[in-house]
Design a protein around this motif. Sequence first.
Motif, short mmCIF file in Angstrom:
data_model
loop_
_atom_site.label_atom_id
_atom_site.label_comp_id
_atom_site.label_asym_id
_atom_site.label_seq_id
_atom_site.Cartn_x
_atom_site.Cartn_y
_atom_site.Cartn_z
N PHE A 5 0.81 -1.22 0.00
CA PHE A 5 0.00 0.00 0.00
C PHE A 5 0.84 1.27 0.00
O PHE A 5 0.30 2.36 0.10
CB PHE A 5 -0.95 -0.02 1.19
CG PHE A 5 -1.87 -1.21 1.17
CD1 PHE A 5 -2.85 -1.31 0.20
CD2 PHE A 5 -1.73 -2.23 2.09
CE1 PHE A 5 -3.69 -2.41 0.14
CE2 PHE A 5 -2.57 -3.33 2.04
CZ PHE A 5 -3.55 -3.43 1.07
N GLN A 6 2.16 1.13 -0.11
CA GLN A 6 3.05 2.29 -0.16
C GLN A 6 2.68 3.24 -1.31
O GLN A 6 2.69 4.45 -1.12
CB GLN A 6 4.50 1.83 -0.29
CG GLN A 6 5.52 2.92 -0.15
CD GLN A 6 5.63 3.42 1.27
OE1 GLN A 6 5.24 2.77 2.21
NE2 GLN A 6 6.15 4.62 1.41
N PRO A 7 2.35 2.74 -2.50
CA PRO A 7 1.96 3.66 -3.58
C PRO A 7 0.70 4.46 -3.25
O PRO A 7 0.52 5.57 -3.77
CB PRO A 7 1.72 2.73 -4.78
CG PRO A 7 2.61 1.57 -4.52
CD PRO A 7 2.55 1.38 -3.02
N ALA A 12 0.52 10.60 -5.43
CA ALA A 12 0.95 11.26 -6.67
C ALA A 12 2.38 11.77 -6.54
O ALA A 12 2.72 12.82 -7.05
CB ALA A 12 0.00 12.39 -7.02
N VAL A 13 3.23 10.98 -5.89
CA VAL A 13 4.64 11.35 -5.72
C VAL A 13 5.43 10.72 -6.85
O VAL A 13 5.54 9.50 -6.94
CB VAL A 13 5.17 10.87 -4.35
CG1 VAL A 13 6.65 11.17 -4.22
CG2 VAL A 13 4.38 11.50 -3.22
N ALA A 93 2.52 6.86 -10.81
CA ALA A 93 3.59 7.34 -9.93
C ALA A 93 4.54 6.21 -9.53
O ALA A 93 5.76 6.39 -9.55
CB ALA A 93 3.00 8.00 -8.69
N VAL A 94 4.01 5.05 -9.17
CA VAL A 94 4.89 3.94 -8.77
C VAL A 94 5.66 3.43 -9.98
O VAL A 94 6.80 3.00 -9.85
CB VAL A 94 4.11 2.82 -8.05
CG1 VAL A 94 3.32 1.95 -9.00
CG2 VAL A 94 5.07 1.95 -7.23
N SER A 95 5.09 3.52 -11.18
CA SER A 95 5.81 3.12 -12.39
C SER A 95 6.98 4.07 -12.65
O SER A 95 8.08 3.62 -12.98
CB SER A 95 4.87 3.10 -13.59
OG SER A 95 3.84 2.17 -13.41
N TRP A 108 10.15 7.48 -19.71
CA TRP A 108 10.17 6.19 -20.40
C TRP A 108 8.84 5.48 -20.28
O TRP A 108 8.54 4.58 -21.07
CB TRP A 108 11.29 5.30 -19.85
CG TRP A 108 12.61 5.54 -20.50
CD1 TRP A 108 13.61 6.35 -20.04
CD2 TRP A 108 13.08 5.00 -21.72
NE1 TRP A 108 14.67 6.33 -20.92
CE2 TRP A 108 14.35 5.50 -21.96
CE3 TRP A 108 12.52 4.12 -22.66
CZ2 TRP A 108 15.10 5.17 -23.08
CZ3 TRP A 108 13.27 3.78 -23.77
CH2 TRP A 108 14.55 4.31 -23.97
N VAL A 109 8.03 5.86 -19.32
CA VAL A 109 6.71 5.22 -19.17
C VAL A 109 5.86 5.43 -20.42
O VAL A 109 5.00 4.60 -20.73
CB VAL A 109 6.01 5.72 -17.89
CG1 VAL A 109 5.38 7.08 -18.07
CG2 VAL A 109 4.98 4.73 -17.41
#
Length: 149
Positions: A5-7, A12-13, A93-95, A108-109
Amino acid sequence: MSLMFQPLRKYAVFTGRARRLEYWLFHLFLAFMEIALFTWIIASAASNAVTDKSVFVDDTMVFQQMVASGSPSFWPMMAFLAFGLFMFLPTLAVSVRRLHEADFSGWWVLIGIIPGGALVLLIFFLIDGTRGINRYGPDPKGRQPIPLS
């Protein structure tokens, strides 16, 4: 469990780095939730098909008919849509943070929108991160860089 659950805590970091474990556990959580919501949609549609045989006769304007008739499938589909919209930013954001971990730019995403780009992204998401500090911050695993000499 907290890495899963960290993301959501970093909703939105887009700065910093994300470990592989954080990235994949979050996607496992997303998969479980999507399966549960999709099962709810299928169960609602099946109960609707049992009570209303006209669903399969004409498929034009299905959404408007569902809203107007108060179909049981309407709310599960709205929940699925709301979940997808709510999870878009933390997934992006996690990507980006996962790409930072491998010392790639978050831009790059965007390669995922071209054919074959998703495979490239998958490889980027699978490789181990940079040891020690890189241009995006400290190593989330706390590893030191390997000395060159």
